[in-house]
Write a protein that holds these residues in place. Sequence first.
Motif, PDB file in Angstrom:
ATOM      1  N   MET A 109      43.771  -5.697 -43.057  1.00  0.00           N
ATOM      2  CA  MET A 109      43.310  -5.836 -44.404  1.00  0.00           C
ATOM      3  C   MET A 109      42.096  -5.357 -44.684  1.00  0.00           C
ATOM      4  SD  MET A 109      44.595  -8.040 -47.933  1.00  0.00           S
ATOM      5  CE  MET A 109      43.881  -7.690 -49.451  1.00  0.00           C
ATOM      6  N   THR A 110      41.822  -4.278 -45.625  1.00  0.00           N
ATOM      7  CA  THR A 110      40.932  -3.756 -45.645  1.00  0.00           C
ATOM      8  C   THR A 110      39.495  -4.713 -46.919  1.00  0.00           C
ATOM      9  OG1 THR A 110      40.791  -1.798 -45.261  1.00  0.00           O
ATOM     10  CG2 THR A 110      38.695  -2.497 -46.268  1.00  0.00           C
ATOM     11  N   VAL A 111      38.963  -5.404 -46.676  1.00  0.00           N
ATOM     12  CA  VAL A 111      38.584  -6.163 -47.886  1.00  0.00           C
ATOM     13  C   VAL A 111      37.063  -5.399 -48.164  1.00  0.00           C
ATOM     14  CG1 VAL A 111      36.838  -8.470 -48.895  1.00  0.00           C
ATOM     15  CG2 VAL A 111      38.479  -8.239 -46.181  1.00  0.00           C
ATOM     16  N   THR A 112      37.247  -4.776 -49.748  1.00  0.00           N
ATOM     17  CA  THR A 112      36.042  -3.847 -50.049  1.00  0.00           C
ATOM     18  C   THR A 112      35.294  -4.830 -50.738  1.00  0.00           C
ATOM     19  OG1 THR A 112      37.125  -3.943 -52.518  1.00  0.00           O
ATOM     20  CG2 THR A 112      37.803  -2.182 -50.977  1.00  0.00           C
ATOM     21  N   GLN A 113      33.561  -4.684 -50.945  1.00  0.00           N
ATOM     22  CA  GLN A 113      32.718  -5.075 -50.850  1.00  0.00           C
ATOM     23  C   GLN A 113      32.596  -5.566 -52.276  1.00  0.00           C
ATOM     24  OE1 GLN A 113      28.766  -3.109 -51.177  1.00  0.00           O
ATOM     25  NE2 GLN A 113      28.106  -5.452 -50.576  1.00  0.00           N
ATOM     26  N   PRO A 114      32.394  -6.086 -52.861  1.00  0.00           N
ATOM     27  CA  PRO A 114      32.483  -6.730 -54.319  1.00  0.00           C
ATOM     28  C   PRO A 114      30.874  -6.095 -55.498  1.00  0.00           C
ATOM     29  CG  PRO A 114      31.409  -8.687 -53.451  1.00  0.00           C
ATOM     30  CD  PRO A 114      32.273  -7.854 -52.112  1.00  0.00           C
ATOM     31  N   ASP A 115      31.152  -5.826 -56.136  1.00  0.00           N
ATOM     32  CA  ASP A 115      29.598  -5.184 -56.785  1.00  0.00           C
ATOM     33  C   ASP A 115      29.051  -6.471 -57.045  1.00  0.00           C
ATOM     34  OD1 ASP A 115      31.090  -2.555 -56.995  1.00  0.00           O
ATOM     35  OD2 ASP A 115      32.195  -2.310 -58.954  1.00  0.00           O
ATOM     36  N   VAL A 116      29.604  -7.380 -57.311  1.00  0.00           N
ATOM     37  CA  VAL A 116      28.525  -7.961 -58.270  1.00  0.00           C
ATOM     38  C   VAL A 116      28.903  -9.319 -57.674  1.00  0.00           C
ATOM     39  CG1 VAL A 116      29.936  -8.636 -60.055  1.00  0.00           C
ATOM     40  CG2 VAL A 116      27.399  -9.228 -59.753  1.00  0.00           C
ATOM     41  N   THR A 117      27.736 -10.690 -57.528  1.00  0.00           N
ATOM     42  CA  THR A 117      28.340 -11.569 -56.738  1.00  0.00           C
ATOM     43  C   THR A 117      27.380 -12.761 -57.948  1.00  0.00           C
ATOM     44  OG1 THR A 117      27.938 -11.058 -54.764  1.00  0.00           O
ATOM     45  CG2 THR A 117      27.633 -14.033 -55.504  1.00  0.00           C
ATOM     46  N   VAL A 118      28.111 -13.503 -58.856  1.00  0.00           N
ATOM     47  CA  VAL A 118      27.642 -14.297 -59.972  1.00  0.00           C
ATOM     48  C   VAL A 118      27.517 -15.731 -58.987  1.00  0.00           C
ATOM     49  CG1 VAL A 118      28.365 -15.698 -62.285  1.00  0.00           C
ATOM     50  CG2 VAL A 118      29.182 -13.357 -61.475  1.00  0.00           C
ATOM     51  N   VAL A 119      26.297 -16.667 -59.340  1.00  0.00           N
ATOM     52  CA  VAL A 119      25.510 -17.523 -58.743  1.00  0.00           C
ATOM     53  C   VAL A 119      25.324 -18.367 -59.483  1.00  0.00           C
ATOM     54  CG1 VAL A 119      23.507 -18.157 -57.420  1.00  0.00           C
ATOM     55  CG2 VAL A 119      24.546 -16.036 -56.503  1.00  0.00           C
ATOM     56  N   ALA A 153      21.993 -16.537 -50.168  1.00  0.00           N
ATOM     57  CA  ALA A 153      22.489 -16.931 -48.987  1.00  0.00           C
ATOM     58  C   ALA A 153      23.947 -16.171 -48.257  1.00  0.00           C
ATOM     59  CB  ALA A 153      21.888 -17.892 -48.563  1.00  0.00           C
ATOM     60  N   LYS A 154      24.722 -16.765 -49.553  1.00  0.00           N
ATOM     61  CA  LYS A 154      26.443 -16.528 -48.827  1.00  0.00           C
ATOM     62  C   LYS A 154      26.506 -15.336 -49.644  1.00  0.00           C
ATOM     63  CE  LYS A 154      27.544 -20.356 -47.509  1.00  0.00           C
ATOM     64  NZ  LYS A 154      27.893 -20.543 -46.220  1.00  0.00           N
ATOM     65  N   ALA A 155      25.679 -14.443 -50.692  1.00  0.00           N
ATOM     66  CA  ALA A 155      26.333 -13.230 -51.662  1.00  0.00           C
ATOM     67  C   ALA A 155      26.945 -12.415 -50.437  1.00  0.00           C
ATOM     68  CB  ALA A 155      25.036 -13.073 -52.388  1.00  0.00           C
ATOM     69  N   ALA A 156      27.859 -11.212 -51.078  1.00  0.00           N
ATOM     70  CA  ALA A 156      28.726 -10.364 -50.631  1.00  0.00           C
ATOM     71  C   ALA A 156      28.185  -8.899 -51.149  1.00  0.00           C
ATOM     72  CB  ALA A 156      29.489 -10.620 -49.647  1.00  0.00           C
ATOM     73  N   GLY A 157      28.284  -9.348 -52.790  1.00  0.00           N
ATOM     74  CA  GLY A 157      27.972  -8.184 -53.797  1.00  0.00           C
ATOM     75  C   GLY A 157      26.916  -7.628 -53.316  1.00  0.00           C
ATOM     76  N   ARG A 158      27.096  -5.630 -54.371  1.00  0.00           N
ATOM     77  CA  ARG A 158      26.000  -4.952 -53.867  1.00  0.00           C
ATOM     78  C   ARG A 158      24.555  -5.904 -55.425  1.00  0.00           C
ATOM     79  NH1 ARG A 158      26.451  -0.033 -56.133  1.00  0.00           N
ATOM     80  NH2 ARG A 158      28.187  -0.973 -57.341  1.00  0.00           N
ATOM     81  N   TYR A 159      25.548  -5.981 -56.175  1.00  0.00           N
ATOM     82  CA  TYR A 159      24.265  -6.631 -56.694  1.00  0.00           C
ATOM     83  C   TYR A 159      24.201  -8.748 -57.349  1.00  0.00           C
ATOM     84  CZ  TYR A 159      23.921  -2.042 -59.184  1.00  0.00           C
ATOM     85  OH  TYR A 159      23.214  -0.757 -58.809  1.00  0.00           O
ATOM     86  N   VAL A 160      23.649  -9.017 -58.243  1.00  0.00           N
ATOM     87  CA  VAL A 160      23.355 -10.634 -58.024  1.00  0.00           C
ATOM     88  C   VAL A 160      22.937 -11.157 -58.835  1.00  0.00           C
ATOM     89  CG1 VAL A 160      22.469 -12.947 -57.085  1.00  0.00           C
ATOM     90  CG2 VAL A 160      23.042 -10.790 -55.417  1.00  0.00           C
TER      91      VAL A 160
END
Length: 408
Positions: free
Chosen positions: A1-11, A86-93
């Motif tokens: 299963m391919t995990v797609t990168q989220p567009d945004v990480t809400v911290v 440090a744990k964010a994976a999104g293209r934006y934060v």
Amino acid sequence: MTVTQPDVTVVIGAYEAMPYLVECLASVEAQTIDPERIEVIAVDDGSTDGTGECLEEFADRAPMPVTVIRQENSGGPSGPRNVGLAKAAGRYVFFLDADDRLGPEALERMVAMADRAGTDVVLGRIEGVNRGAPKSMWGRTLERTDVFSSNIKFTLSAQKLFRRALLDRHGMRFDESLFTGEDALFTMEAYLRADGVSVIADYTCYYLVGRDDGKHVTKSGGYTLRFDSARALMNLIADLVPEGPRRDLLMVRPFTVTLLPQFGPRFLKDTDEVRRRKLELAKPLMDVHWNEGVAGRLKVEERLRLHLVAERRLELLVDVLEFVRAKKQAPALLERRGRRLYLAYPHFRDRAAGVPDSVYLASPREARAFPGYREGGTGSLLRRAARRVRRALTSSGGVTPGGTAAAA
């Protein structure tokens, strides 16, 4: 299963955030952006009021991935934000404070703007709820601007959309040694390093909530922390912007927003010891960063106060503050056929005080509010230059006395 990168990480950094956290999380859940396009990283910074349990309950039911981290109290907002970043994976934060909330379309609109404009930072309109909020930068939506040609320098809170690649490229993190103004330092650096900034002015993306218990972070901390904050921001600007008008323009922000309030009417209530200490803390900042370029961009009353701070003229400063506290209007003095306007605050042209006239000189922008003022701006300069050219041509025979060019 391919995990797609989220567009945004809400911290979300949270400390003793109940009951405000409930509405904050509800605003995340209500986002119109597809839940698969976002992730939430929530850091409970040692709360004892049920904040951590509320976050875990949210993680169990939320339609988007939610990671909850619980840690010992770090003492400030920087630590939790850095852990989340440090744990964010999104293209934006996006950094969301636990007592505030988002407008339903906020993330969808901000991500779309950044993608369309190719900008590294997006500001969404902010509205205050039971508290003030910045206003001067929301005049119109801007797809691409920068910190020099807009008013964005007057909103340096962390609640913006940042391109994560920008933050990673420069190793940007919140300064954990600062307990106030850490977001101003981070955001100003992002503005200066960004390939463009966007402003969404036609939709309220963020609701800045004033807490009834008065525990909002911007209200906490002693006066020495404000000087720490001003010093850090001034040094950052000086490091990243060469000396000159552009640096002076940005220095207006820490001088007027962070430093000047320490020498406002509250100064009159300070003890003699605190007054002396404030002047001591201000001295190195004034010595290094205060100059005519910064002073010329301020209102007369602001410039006068800071001039007296720079000169360590305590007695004169107290006189000016008494005048300001009494809400008196400084008399206006027009000279040079109405083209020069002075505001006669205390000690204007007082020989014993020796404050230069230039400190009391209103800028054209400030002077326009006074009847009788005639702006000697660019038009006047051009007319004078044209007269000089005409005189020169006349004396050399290039123009006849009637003003027409002589025949070749």
